[in-house]
Design a protein around this motif. Sequence first.
Motif, short mmCIF file in Angstrom:
data_model
loop_
_atom_site.label_atom_id
_atom_site.label_comp_id
_atom_site.label_asym_id
_atom_site.label_seq_id
_atom_site.Cartn_x
_atom_site.Cartn_y
_atom_site.Cartn_z
N GLU A 1 -9.19 -8.84 -7.93
CA GLU A 1 -9.28 -7.45 -7.52
C GLU A 1 -8.23 -7.14 -6.46
O GLU A 1 -7.72 -8.04 -5.78
N ASN A 2 -7.95 -5.85 -6.29
CA ASN A 2 -6.89 -5.44 -5.36
C ASN A 2 -7.15 -5.91 -3.94
O ASN A 2 -6.23 -6.37 -3.25
N ARG A 3 -8.39 -5.78 -3.47
CA ARG A 3 -8.66 -6.17 -2.08
C ARG A 3 -8.45 -7.67 -1.88
O ARG A 3 -8.01 -8.10 -0.81
N THR A 4 -8.75 -8.46 -2.90
CA THR A 4 -8.51 -9.90 -2.81
C THR A 4 -7.03 -10.20 -2.76
O THR A 4 -6.57 -11.03 -1.97
N ARG B 1 0.84 -1.19 0.00
CA ARG B 1 0.00 0.00 0.00
C ARG B 1 0.88 1.25 0.00
O ARG B 1 1.89 1.32 0.69
N HIS C 1 -4.61 -8.18 -1.72
CA HIS C 1 -4.07 -7.75 -0.43
C HIS C 1 -4.40 -8.75 0.67
O HIS C 1 -3.56 -9.03 1.54
N ALA C 2 -5.62 -9.29 0.64
CA ALA C 2 -6.00 -10.28 1.65
C ALA C 2 -5.17 -11.55 1.53
O ALA C 2 -4.71 -12.12 2.53
#
Length: 246
Positions: free
Chosen positions: A219-222, A90, A224-225
């Motif tokens: 997707e980005n949130r996936t 990030r 990052h997780a």
Amino acid sequence: MISPRVFRSVPVAPTLPEGVLPVFGLVLFGSLAAFLLGWKTRWATWVVLGCVTYVTLVDALASYTINKLFIVSLAVLALVPLGAAWGLERRRGPRMQSVWPIRVLQATLLIQLFTAGWCKVAHGDWLQNPYVLWSQVQGIYRTDIAAWLLRVTPGGVWAWMQYIALSFELLAPVLFLIRRFRPLGYLWGAGFFLMIAMTMHQLIYFMLQMACFFVVFMENRTLHALQARVDPCRRLRRVWGRGNRR
């Protein structure tokens, strides 16, 4: 009579002396490590691209499809416009990311899968003969797991697996381009690649390579997780980054 030259891989580039091979390996794997750690990623990518291209020119038959996909993917990464965000870390403030590298890598996976399925239908007999897969796993690519499955699995099950595999390849554009279907695409694709890796000798490397293309649809949130859960280099990259800033 088929000429023996058909089966011979004629090197385009000269081979390295035996004493230079450890140095070549150090450069290749050292550059890969630098890329994974996020250090000089652009330079590291160009070095790995050069090494992979050289190996392909020396022995195109041995490298086969794997190196060709490496060359395409590494070339895309090497040509990403300056200023684009390479990693998942990030950052403060928005960072613009050029979309064409992602689209090229996405198209690479979809073209590989759909054309493979289309060739089976248009030029093969996968729809007419339900025992094509059953016969193929008995050839030179047969693994110990495949031999065991051939003994214990009824022929009808192999027919179902054949049609399930063919359906995944033909439906790949729908499964990955439509967002709501992507979870099904990931699960279906993981089973597809895992089955091939287990039943066909040495194709595990190609299947792992193909599975890596799933990342460009996430997707980005996936991402990052997943990184927070499974990335073993995350802490090391942070320490490396603090050291560089100092």
